[in-house]
Design a protein around this motif. Structure first.
Motif, PDB file in Angstrom:
ATOM      1  N   ARG A  88       0.856  -1.185   0.000  1.00  0.00           N
ATOM      2  CA  ARG A  88       0.000   0.000   0.000  1.00  0.00           C
ATOM      3  C   ARG A  88       0.889   1.231   0.000  1.00  0.00           C
ATOM      4  NH1 ARG A  88      -5.074  -1.045  -0.184  1.00  0.00           N
ATOM      5  NH2 ARG A  88      -5.833  -2.969   0.685  1.00  0.00           N
ATOM      6  N   LYS A  89       0.563   2.182  -0.853  1.00  0.00           N
ATOM      7  CA  LYS A  89       1.323   3.433  -0.923  1.00  0.00           C
ATOM      8  C   LYS A  89       1.143   4.172   0.400  1.00  0.00           C
ATOM      9  CE  LYS A  89       1.794   7.427  -3.996  1.00  0.00           C
ATOM     10  NZ  LYS A  89       2.488   8.199  -3.059  1.00  0.00           N
ATOM     11  N   PHE A  90       2.224   4.715   0.919  1.00  0.00           N
ATOM     12  CA  PHE A  90       2.134   5.464   2.169  1.00  0.00           C
ATOM     13  C   PHE A  90       1.520   6.828   1.895  1.00  0.00           C
ATOM     14  CE2 PHE A  90       4.015   8.453   5.319  1.00  0.00           C
ATOM     15  CZ  PHE A  90       3.243   8.040   6.381  1.00  0.00           C
ATOM     16  N   ASP A  91       0.446   7.118   2.590  1.00  0.00           N
ATOM     17  CA  ASP A  91      -0.236   8.402   2.508  1.00  0.00           C
ATOM     18  C   ASP A  91      -0.483   8.861   3.937  1.00  0.00           C
ATOM     19  OD1 ASP A  91      -1.882  10.592   2.169  1.00  0.00           O
ATOM     20  OD2 ASP A  91      -3.516   9.475   1.236  1.00  0.00           O
ATOM     21  N   PRO A  92       0.261   9.877   4.393  1.00  0.00           N
ATOM     22  CA  PRO A  92       0.122  10.303   5.788  1.00  0.00           C
ATOM     23  C   PRO A  92      -1.272  10.795   6.161  1.00  0.00           C
ATOM     24  CG  PRO A  92       1.704  11.699   4.613  1.00  0.00           C
ATOM     25  CD  PRO A  92       1.266  10.636   3.670  1.00  0.00           C
ATOM     26  N   SER A  93      -2.096  11.133   5.170  1.00  0.00           N
ATOM     27  CA  SER A  93      -3.456  11.555   5.494  1.00  0.00           C
ATOM     28  C   SER A  93      -4.384  10.352   5.673  1.00  0.00           C
ATOM     29  CB  SER A  93      -4.004  12.489   4.407  1.00  0.00           C
ATOM     30  OG  SER A  93      -4.116  11.807   3.177  1.00  0.00           O
ATOM     31  N   SER A  94      -3.945   9.174   5.241  1.00  0.00           N
ATOM     32  CA  SER A  94      -4.767   7.966   5.362  1.00  0.00           C
ATOM     33  C   SER A  94      -4.281   7.007   6.436  1.00  0.00           C
ATOM     34  CB  SER A  94      -4.783   7.205   4.039  1.00  0.00           C
ATOM     35  OG  SER A  94      -5.309   7.994   3.021  1.00  0.00           O
ATOM     36  N   TYR A  95      -2.984   7.005   6.691  1.00  0.00           N
ATOM     37  CA  TYR A  95      -2.391   6.052   7.625  1.00  0.00           C
ATOM     38  C   TYR A  95      -1.504   6.774   8.628  1.00  0.00           C
ATOM     39  CZ  TYR A  95      -3.341   2.325   4.192  1.00  0.00           C
ATOM     40  OH  TYR A  95      -3.932   1.446   3.338  1.00  0.00           O
ATOM     41  N   GLU A  96      -1.513   6.302   9.845  1.00  0.00           N
ATOM     42  CA  GLU A  96      -0.486   6.688  10.807  1.00  0.00           C
ATOM     43  C   GLU A  96       0.779   5.944  10.380  1.00  0.00           C
ATOM     44  OE1 GLU A  96      -0.605   8.716  13.549  1.00  0.00           O
ATOM     45  OE2 GLU A  96      -2.698   9.210  13.149  1.00  0.00           O
ATOM     46  N   TRP A  97       1.940   6.517  10.613  1.00  0.00           N
ATOM     47  CA  TRP A  97       3.184   5.889  10.189  1.00  0.00           C
ATOM     48  C   TRP A  97       3.323   4.472  10.737  1.00  0.00           C
ATOM     49  CZ3 TRP A  97       6.799   5.262   6.866  1.00  0.00           C
ATOM     50  CH2 TRP A  97       7.925   4.506   7.205  1.00  0.00           C
ATOM     51  N   ASP A  98       3.115   4.312  12.054  1.00  0.00           N
ATOM     52  CA  ASP A  98       3.308   2.999  12.679  1.00  0.00           C
ATOM     53  C   ASP A  98       2.356   1.948  12.115  1.00  0.00           C
ATOM     54  OD1 ASP A  98       5.390   3.933  14.258  1.00  0.00           O
ATOM     55  OD2 ASP A  98       4.075   4.453  15.920  1.00  0.00           O
ATOM     56  N   GLU A  99       1.128   2.360  11.795  1.00  0.00           N
ATOM     57  CA  GLU A  99       0.168   1.420  11.208  1.00  0.00           C
ATOM     58  C   GLU A  99       0.629   0.988   9.819  1.00  0.00           C
ATOM     59  OE1 GLU A  99      -3.301   3.861  11.269  1.00  0.00           O
ATOM     60  OE2 GLU A  99      -3.846   3.272  13.320  1.00  0.00           O
ATOM     61  N   TRP A 100       1.040   1.970   8.998  1.00  0.00           N
ATOM     62  CA  TRP A 100       1.488   1.659   7.648  1.00  0.00           C
ATOM     63  C   TRP A 100       2.742   0.792   7.685  1.00  0.00           C
ATOM     64  CZ3 TRP A 100       5.917   2.316   4.845  1.00  0.00           C
ATOM     65  CH2 TRP A 100       5.830   1.966   3.500  1.00  0.00           C
ATOM     66  N   LYS A 101       3.643   1.071   8.601  1.00  0.00           N
ATOM     67  CA  LYS A 101       4.898   0.322   8.711  1.00  0.00           C
ATOM     68  C   LYS A 101       4.621  -1.149   9.021  1.00  0.00           C
ATOM     69  CE  LYS A 101       9.481   0.002   9.157  1.00  0.00           C
ATOM     70  NZ  LYS A 101       9.689  -1.364   9.502  1.00  0.00           N
ATOM     71  N   ILE A 102       3.599  -1.419   9.828  1.00  0.00           N
ATOM     72  CA  ILE A 102       3.215  -2.809  10.113  1.00  0.00           C
ATOM     73  C   ILE A 102       2.767  -3.487   8.816  1.00  0.00           C
ATOM     74  CG2 ILE A 102       1.465  -4.254  11.239  1.00  0.00           C
ATOM     75  CD1 ILE A 102       1.598  -2.230  13.614  1.00  0.00           C
ATOM     76  N   LEU A 103       1.968  -2.789   8.008  1.00  0.00           N
ATOM     77  CA  LEU A 103       1.532  -3.351   6.724  1.00  0.00           C
ATOM     78  C   LEU A 103       2.728  -3.612   5.804  1.00  0.00           C
ATOM     79  CD1 LEU A 103      -1.589  -1.111   5.972  1.00  0.00           C
ATOM     80  CD2 LEU A 103      -1.582  -3.500   6.720  1.00  0.00           C
ATOM     81  N   PHE A 104       3.648  -2.664   5.748  1.00  0.00           N
ATOM     82  CA  PHE A 104       4.823  -2.807   4.898  1.00  0.00           C
ATOM     83  C   PHE A 104       5.702  -3.970   5.373  1.00  0.00           C
ATOM     84  CE2 PHE A 104       9.163  -1.592   3.513  1.00  0.00           C
ATOM     85  CZ  PHE A 104       8.935  -1.570   2.142  1.00  0.00           C
ATOM     86  N   ASP A 105       5.938  -4.051   6.673  1.00  0.00           N
ATOM     87  CA  ASP A 105       6.735  -5.164   7.221  1.00  0.00           C
ATOM     88  C   ASP A 105       6.071  -6.513   6.949  1.00  0.00           C
ATOM     89  OD1 ASP A 105       8.673  -3.426   8.179  1.00  0.00           O
ATOM     90  OD2 ASP A 105       7.899  -3.418  10.229  1.00  0.00           O
ATOM     91  N   THR A 106       4.756  -6.537   7.024  1.00  0.00           N
ATOM     92  CA  THR A 106       4.019  -7.767   6.733  1.00  0.00           C
ATOM     93  C   THR A 106       4.214  -8.169   5.280  1.00  0.00           C
ATOM     94  OG1 THR A 106       2.386  -7.245   8.423  1.00  0.00           O
ATOM     95  CG2 THR A 106       1.732  -8.856   6.760  1.00  0.00           C
ATOM     96  N   TYR A 107       4.144  -7.184   4.388  1.00  0.00           N
ATOM     97  CA  TYR A 107       4.378  -7.466   2.966  1.00  0.00           C
ATOM     98  C   TYR A 107       5.782  -8.050   2.767  1.00  0.00           C
ATOM     99  CZ  TYR A 107       5.115  -6.927  -2.004  1.00  0.00           C
ATOM    100  OH  TYR A 107       5.403  -7.177  -3.327  1.00  0.00           O
ATOM    101  N   LEU A 108       6.785  -7.414   3.375  1.00  0.00           N
ATOM    102  CA  LEU A 108       8.163  -7.900   3.236  1.00  0.00           C
ATOM    103  C   LEU A 108       8.286  -9.338   3.744  1.00  0.00           C
ATOM    104  CD1 LEU A 108      10.214  -4.746   4.372  1.00  0.00           C
ATOM    105  CD2 LEU A 108       9.763  -5.519   2.031  1.00  0.00           C
ATOM    106  N   SER A 109       7.663  -9.628   4.868  1.00  0.00           N
ATOM    107  CA  SER A 109       7.710 -10.985   5.427  1.00  0.00           C
ATOM    108  C   SER A 109       7.025 -11.989   4.512  1.00  0.00           C
ATOM    109  CB  SER A 109       7.046 -11.028   6.803  1.00  0.00           C
ATOM    110  OG  SER A 109       7.788 -10.290   7.720  1.00  0.00           O
ATOM    111  N   MET A 110       5.842 -11.636   4.033  1.00  0.00           N
ATOM    112  CA  MET A 110       5.096 -12.545   3.154  1.00  0.00           C
ATOM    113  C   MET A 110       5.868 -12.842   1.868  1.00  0.00           C
ATOM    114  SD  MET A 110       2.131 -13.453   4.453  1.00  0.00           S
ATOM    115  CE  MET A 110       1.282 -14.004   2.999  1.00  0.00           C
ATOM    116  N   GLU A 111       6.616 -11.865   1.391  1.00  0.00           N
ATOM    117  CA  GLU A 111       7.381 -12.033   0.153  1.00  0.00           C
ATOM    118  C   GLU A 111       8.784 -12.577   0.409  1.00  0.00           C
ATOM    119  OE1 GLU A 111       6.127 -11.731  -2.961  1.00  0.00           O
ATOM    120  OE2 GLU A 111       4.297 -11.573  -1.790  1.00  0.00           O
ATOM    121  N   GLY A 112       9.143 -12.722   1.674  1.00  0.00           N
ATOM    122  CA  GLY A 112      10.462 -13.248   2.008  1.00  0.00           C
ATOM    123  C   GLY A 112      11.598 -12.293   1.677  1.00  0.00           C
TER     124      GLY A 112
END
Length: 182
Positions: free
Chosen positions: A19-43
């Motif tokens: 998901r593209k980071f958009d500070p008006s839609s996501y808090e940084w920490d929330e978005w970072k969890i999504l990004f880290d999850t993506y990285l983990s899922m993709e190895g």
């Protein structure tokens, strides 16, 4: 592969997307969890690949007021950019400010009593209320913020001890009022 939504950058064989980071839609920490999850899922473990995926997810404005073109992204490691972003986007909160916002909350016309109660519970987390005042704060704000003045007035004539009890009484009164209007 499905067509990505506006906020999605890419989709993988695991059917996850960045998901593209958009500070008006996501808090940084929330978005970072999504990004880290993506990285983990993709190895993805390689820092250079993480960095490039992060840059893609940030778009052209990774740092407020400075475009990506004005920076040489290879000057920074993945961890350094993450630290800079956390510093730029993490919201600083003060308990006193959060309490003022909390006590001024009002039920919206589209909110049920339970939705309003859940919103209060969620918003109370940044207020840092002392343990012995937490229930009282919920009760005070719930009763004071109720849209229906009949329910509010009835609750104000009760000895309210717990938030659950307050919500139960409000729900009962509200149900009776709804039955009367049918």
């Amino acid at each position: 592969m499905l067509e990505p939504n506006a906020g999605e950058l890419s989709q993988s064989q695991n059917d996850c997307c960045i998901r593209k980071f958009d500070p008006s839609s996501y808090e940084w920490d929330e978005w970072k969890i999504l990004f880290d999850t993506y990285l983990s899922m993709e190895g993805v473990t390689d820092d250079v690949k993480k960095l490039y995926l992060l840059i893609l997810a940030l778009g052209v404005q990774p740092f407020p007021g400075r475009s990506l073109r004005s920076q040489k992204h290879t000057e920074y490691t993945y961890d350094e950019i993450i630290l800079k972003l956390r510093t730029n986007y993490t919201r600083v909160t003060f308990a006193s400010t959060e309490r003022v916002k909390f006590f001024s909350m009002k039920q919206s016309s589209s909110q049920s009593l339970m939705d309003f109660a859940n919103q209060l519970r969620g918003n109370s987390t940044t207020c840092q209320f002392p343990g012995d005042f937490y229930e009282d704060a919920l009760i005070i704000t719930f009763v004071g913020g109720l849209l229906n003045s009949t329910v509010r007035n009835h609750l104000m004539q009760q000895e309210l001890k717990t938030f659950k009890e307050t919500l139960d009484i409000a729900t009962t009164i509200n149900s009776i009022l709804v039955q009367r209007t049918k």
